[in-house]
Design a protein around this motif. Structure first.
Motif, PDB file in Angstrom:
ATOM      1  N   ARG A  80      66.905 -34.480  10.169  1.00 51.25           N
ATOM      2  CA  ARG A  80      67.678 -33.290  10.508  1.00 51.25           C
ATOM      3  C   ARG A  80      66.746 -32.090  10.672  1.00 51.25           C
ATOM      4  NH1 ARG A  80      70.360 -36.080   6.627  1.00 51.25           N
ATOM      5  NH2 ARG A  80      69.496 -34.774   4.965  1.00 51.25           N
ATOM      6  N   VAL A  81      67.297 -31.044  11.276  1.00 50.05           N
ATOM      7  CA  VAL A  81      66.509 -29.831  11.539  1.00 50.05           C
ATOM      8  C   VAL A  81      65.940 -29.233  10.252  1.00 50.05           C
ATOM      9  CG1 VAL A  81      66.606 -27.465  12.414  1.00 50.05           C
ATOM     10  CG2 VAL A  81      67.708 -29.313  13.688  1.00 50.05           C
ATOM     11  N   PRO A  82      66.708 -29.140   9.160  1.00 49.43           N
ATOM     12  CA  PRO A  82      66.123 -28.588   7.922  1.00 49.43           C
ATOM     13  C   PRO A  82      64.915 -29.377   7.426  1.00 49.43           C
ATOM     14  CG  PRO A  82      68.507 -28.606   7.762  1.00 49.43           C
ATOM     15  CD  PRO A  82      68.158 -29.366   9.011  1.00 49.43           C
ATOM     16  N   GLN A  83      64.917 -30.695   7.644  1.00 44.42           N
ATOM     17  CA  GLN A  83      63.765 -31.497   7.242  1.00 44.42           C
ATOM     18  C   GLN A  83      62.528 -31.127   8.058  1.00 44.42           C
ATOM     19  OE1 GLN A  83      66.130 -35.276   7.636  1.00 44.42           O
ATOM     20  NE2 GLN A  83      64.893 -35.873   5.868  1.00 44.42           N
ATOM     21  N   HIS A  84      62.719 -30.996   9.369  1.00 46.52           N
ATOM     22  CA  HIS A  84      61.604 -30.582  10.228  1.00 46.52           C
ATOM     23  C   HIS A  84      61.099 -29.202   9.809  1.00 46.52           C
ATOM     24  CE1 HIS A  84      61.862 -33.901  13.041  1.00 46.52           C
ATOM     25  NE2 HIS A  84      63.178 -33.726  13.136  1.00 46.52           N
ATOM     26  N   ALA A  85      62.027 -28.296   9.563  1.00 45.85           N
ATOM     27  CA  ALA A  85      61.643 -26.927   9.202  1.00 45.85           C
ATOM     28  C   ALA A  85      60.869 -26.902   7.890  1.00 45.85           C
ATOM     29  CB  ALA A  85      62.892 -26.054   9.106  1.00 45.85           C
ATOM     30  N   ALA A  86      61.336 -27.679   6.905  1.00 47.06           N
ATOM     31  CA  ALA A  86      60.648 -27.717   5.611  1.00 47.06           C
ATOM     32  C   ALA A  86      59.242 -28.280   5.759  1.00 47.06           C
ATOM     33  CB  ALA A  86      61.456 -28.554   4.621  1.00 47.06           C
ATOM     34  N   PHE A  87      59.105 -29.321   6.560  1.00 47.60           N
ATOM     35  CA  PHE A  87      57.796 -29.939   6.762  1.00 47.60           C
ATOM     36  C   PHE A  87      56.830 -28.969   7.434  1.00 47.60           C
ATOM     37  CE2 PHE A  87      54.859 -32.538   9.314  1.00 47.60           C
ATOM     38  CZ  PHE A  87      54.298 -33.311   8.310  1.00 47.60           C
ATOM     39  N   LEU A  88      57.288 -28.319   8.494  1.00 46.97           N
ATOM     40  CA  LEU A  88      56.419 -27.383   9.215  1.00 46.97           C
ATOM     41  C   LEU A  88      56.098 -26.154   8.365  1.00 46.97           C
ATOM     42  CD1 LEU A  88      58.036 -27.622  12.767  1.00 46.97           C
ATOM     43  CD2 LEU A  88      55.925 -28.695  11.949  1.00 46.97           C
ATOM     44  N   LEU A  89      57.052 -25.738   7.538  1.00 49.42           N
ATOM     45  CA  LEU A  89      56.791 -24.605   6.641  1.00 49.42           C
ATOM     46  C   LEU A  89      55.706 -24.967   5.626  1.00 49.42           C
ATOM     47  CD1 LEU A  89      57.476 -21.785   5.609  1.00 49.42           C
ATOM     48  CD2 LEU A  89      59.283 -22.815   4.216  1.00 49.42           C
ATOM     49  N   LEU A  90      55.763 -26.183   5.114  1.00 48.43           N
ATOM     50  CA  LEU A  90      54.732 -26.627   4.174  1.00 48.43           C
ATOM     51  C   LEU A  90      53.354 -26.643   4.829  1.00 48.43           C
ATOM     52  CD1 LEU A  90      56.398 -29.540   2.174  1.00 48.43           C
ATOM     53  CD2 LEU A  90      55.438 -27.435   1.246  1.00 48.43           C
ATOM     54  N   LEU A  91      53.301 -27.083   6.076  1.00 48.93           N
ATOM     55  CA  LEU A  91      52.021 -27.076   6.788  1.00 48.93           C
ATOM     56  C   LEU A  91      51.493 -25.653   6.937  1.00 48.93           C
ATOM     57  CD1 LEU A  91      52.501 -29.717   9.626  1.00 48.93           C
ATOM     58  CD2 LEU A  91      51.252 -29.957   7.492  1.00 48.93           C
ATOM     59  N   ALA A  92      52.399 -24.727   7.241  1.00 48.63           N
ATOM     60  CA  ALA A  92      51.981 -23.329   7.374  1.00 48.63           C
ATOM     61  C   ALA A  92      51.447 -22.797   6.048  1.00 48.63           C
ATOM     62  CB  ALA A  92      53.156 -22.484   7.855  1.00 48.63           C
ATOM     63  N   VAL A  93      52.096 -23.180   4.953  1.00 49.29           N
ATOM     64  CA  VAL A  93      51.630 -22.751   3.633  1.00 49.29           C
ATOM     65  C   VAL A  93      50.250 -23.328   3.344  1.00 49.29           C
ATOM     66  CG1 VAL A  93      52.065 -22.911   1.157  1.00 49.29           C
ATOM     67  CG2 VAL A  93      53.945 -22.400   2.712  1.00 49.29           C
ATOM     68  N   CYS A  94      50.029 -24.589   3.712  1.00 46.36           N
ATOM     69  CA  CYS A  94      48.712 -25.211   3.510  1.00 46.36           C
ATOM     70  C   CYS A  94      47.629 -24.461   4.286  1.00 46.36           C
ATOM     71  CB  CYS A  94      48.744 -26.673   3.944  1.00 46.36           C
ATOM     72  SG  CYS A  94      49.715 -27.754   2.863  1.00 46.36           S
ATOM     73  N   PHE A  95      47.946 -24.082   5.520  1.00 45.77           N
ATOM     74  CA  PHE A  95      47.003 -23.287   6.302  1.00 45.77           C
ATOM     75  C   PHE A  95      46.728 -21.957   5.607  1.00 45.77           C
ATOM     76  CE2 PHE A  95      47.912 -26.017  10.018  1.00 45.77           C
ATOM     77  CZ  PHE A  95      46.638 -26.125  10.549  1.00 45.77           C
ATOM     78  N   GLY A  96      47.787 -21.344   5.074  1.00 43.39           N
ATOM     79  CA  GLY A  96      47.617 -20.067   4.391  1.00 43.39           C
ATOM     80  C   GLY A  96      46.754 -20.181   3.151  1.00 43.39           C
ATOM     81  N   VAL A  97      46.976 -21.235   2.362  1.00 40.11           N
ATOM     82  CA  VAL A  97      46.173 -21.439   1.155  1.00 40.11           C
ATOM     83  C   VAL A  97      44.708 -21.601   1.521  1.00 40.11           C
ATOM     84  CG1 VAL A  97      45.700 -23.058  -0.727  1.00 40.11           C
ATOM     85  CG2 VAL A  97      48.048 -22.395  -0.220  1.00 40.11           C
ATOM     86  N   ARG A  98      44.442 -22.392   2.557  1.00 36.27           N
ATOM     87  CA  ARG A  98      43.053 -22.622   2.966  1.00 36.27           C
ATOM     88  C   ARG A  98      42.410 -21.339   3.496  1.00 36.27           C
ATOM     89  NH1 ARG A  98      40.039 -27.268   3.910  1.00 36.27           N
ATOM     90  NH2 ARG A  98      37.887 -26.579   4.201  1.00 36.27           N
ATOM     91  N   SER A  99      43.204 -20.504   4.155  1.00 29.66           N
ATOM     92  CA  SER A  99      42.659 -19.281   4.750  1.00 29.66           C
ATOM     93  C   SER A  99      42.439 -18.183   3.719  1.00 29.66           C
ATOM     94  CB  SER A  99      43.604 -18.769   5.845  1.00 29.66           C
ATOM     95  OG  SER A  99      43.769 -19.732   6.861  1.00 29.66           O
ATOM     96  N   TRP A 100      43.369 -18.044   2.778  1.00 29.45           N
ATOM     97  CA  TRP A 100      43.322 -16.919   1.847  1.00 29.45           C
ATOM     98  C   TRP A 100      42.438 -17.190   0.634  1.00 29.45           C
ATOM     99  CZ3 TRP A 100      49.324 -16.957   2.134  1.00 29.45           C
ATOM    100  CH2 TRP A 100      49.724 -16.401   3.357  1.00 29.45           C
ATOM    101  N   ALA A 101      42.394 -18.419   0.198  1.00 29.48           N
ATOM    102  CA  ALA A 101      41.649 -18.725  -1.029  1.00 29.48           C
ATOM    103  C   ALA A 101      40.146 -18.744  -0.752  1.00 29.48           C
ATOM    104  CB  ALA A 101      42.095 -20.073  -1.595  1.00 29.48           C
ATOM    105  N   ARG A 102      39.391 -18.211  -1.694  1.00 28.73           N
ATOM    106  CA  ARG A 102      37.934 -18.274  -1.583  1.00 28.73           C
ATOM    107  C   ARG A 102      37.463 -19.702  -1.844  1.00 28.73           C
ATOM    108  NH1 ARG A 102      38.887 -14.404  -5.226  1.00 28.73           N
ATOM    109  NH2 ARG A 102      37.815 -15.610  -6.839  1.00 28.73           N
TER     110      ARG A 102
END
Length: 240
Positions: free
Chosen positions: A74-96
Motif C-alpha cells: 500500500r501507499v503508506p508502506q511505500h511512504a514509510a520505506f522512502l522516508l526511512l531512506l531519507a532519514v538514513c541519508f540525513g544521518v550520514r550527512s549530518w553526523a560527523r
C-alpha cells in the motif's frame, strides 16, 4: 517483468539504506560491551543509526513478505520505506565521522597514583588497606572509558595479600579498570598495577606501569622507588 523490476529496485534501495548507516551503527553497537568489556568509539548519532538500520531491515521484510504473498504494498508502506531512506541519508550527512576511542592509559595511571596515595595515607607500620576506602579514592578519578552492557566500568581496587611481587596478569572475572594492590607478606611493601583491555597496563618501554610502595612512600608508575624525583628529571615515555 514490471513486478521483478519493482522488487529489484526496492532491494537496491534497501541495500543502499543499510550501507549508509551500517558502519556507525556497528561501531556504536560493538562499543557497548554486550559480550565483553569494550572501549567505545565516539560515534555521533550511533544509536540512532542502529535504530535506522533495524527499521530499514524490518520494513524491507514487510514489503518482501507482502510481495511473496501476492499482495500489492500500500501507499503508506511505500511512504514509510522512502522516508526511512531519507532519514538514513540525513544521518550520514549530518553526523560527523566516528572517532577512535580515547586513550584509557592516562586515567589508569591516575588510578595507580590515587591508590598509592590512599595506601600510604593509612600506613601505620604496616599496610592494612580497606577496599572501600581505596574505591572511594578511585571514584574521584576520571573513569578510563570502558563499557560493559552500555554502562561505564569504574576504576576499582582488588587487594591481594601475601604476594611475592606485583600482579602482572589478569585474574579470572576481573574487568578492565581493576587496580591490583598486591601486599607483601610482612605488609610493609605493596605493588600496584592496573588492568587494561589487553592485560596489565604497560609503558611504551614495554615495562609494566608499576607503582611500588614501601613503608609509607611510593614510586611513580614504572620508576625505581630508590631513585628520587629531582627537578629536570626526564619523564617516562607515554603509556600504551
Amino acid at each position: 517483468m514490471i513486478r521483478l523490476a519493482y522488487l529489484a529496485a526496492y532491494a537496491v534501495l534497501a541495500a543502499l539504506g543499510e550501507a549508509l548507516v551500517a558502519r556507525p551503527a556497528l561501531l556504536w553497537l560493538r562499543g557497548q560491551g554486550l559480550l565483553e568489556a569494550a572501549l567505545p568509539w565516539n560515534v555521533p548519532l550511533g544509536g540512532f543509526a542502529l535504530l535506522c538500520a533495524a527499521l530499514v531491515a524490518l520494513t524491507t521484510l514487510w514489503l518482501a513478505s507482502d510481495a511473496a504473498l501476492g499482495r500489492r504494498p500500500r501507499v503508506p508502506q511505500h511512504a514509510a520505506f522512502l522516508l526511512l531512506l531519507a532519514v538514513c541519508f540525513g544521518v550520514r550527512s549530518w553526523a560527523r565521522d566516528p572517532q577512535p576511542p580515547r586513550d584509557p592509559a592516562p586515567a589508569l595511571l591516575d588510578g595507580l597514583r590515587a591508590a598509592a596515595a590512599e595506601l600510604d595515607r593509612d600506613y601505620r607500620g604496616a599496610y592494612t588497606p580497606d577496599a572501600g576506602q581505596l574505591n572511594s579514592a578511585l571514584a574521584q578519578v576520571t573513569p578510563p572509558g570502558y563499557l560493559r552492557l552500555g554502562r561505564s566500568i569504574p576504576l576499582h581496587a582488588r587487594v591481594l595479600s601475601g604476594a611475592d611481587g606485583p600482579q602482572l596478569s589478569e585474574l579470572p572475572g576481573d574487568q578492565p579498570g581493576t587496580i591490583y594492590v598486591a601486599l607483601s607478606k610482612d605488609r610493609t611493601g605493596a605493588w600496584i598495577t592496573a588492568l587494561g583491555l589487553r592485560g596489565i597496563l604497560k609503558l611504551t618501554s614495554g615495562k609494566p606501569a608499576l607503582v611500588e610502595a614501601h613503608a609509607g612512600t611510593h614510586s611513580q608508575p614504572g620508576r625505581d622507588p630508590l631513585v628520587p624525583i629531582y627537578p629536570g628529571m626526564r619523564g617516562l615515555t607515554g603509556p600504551r
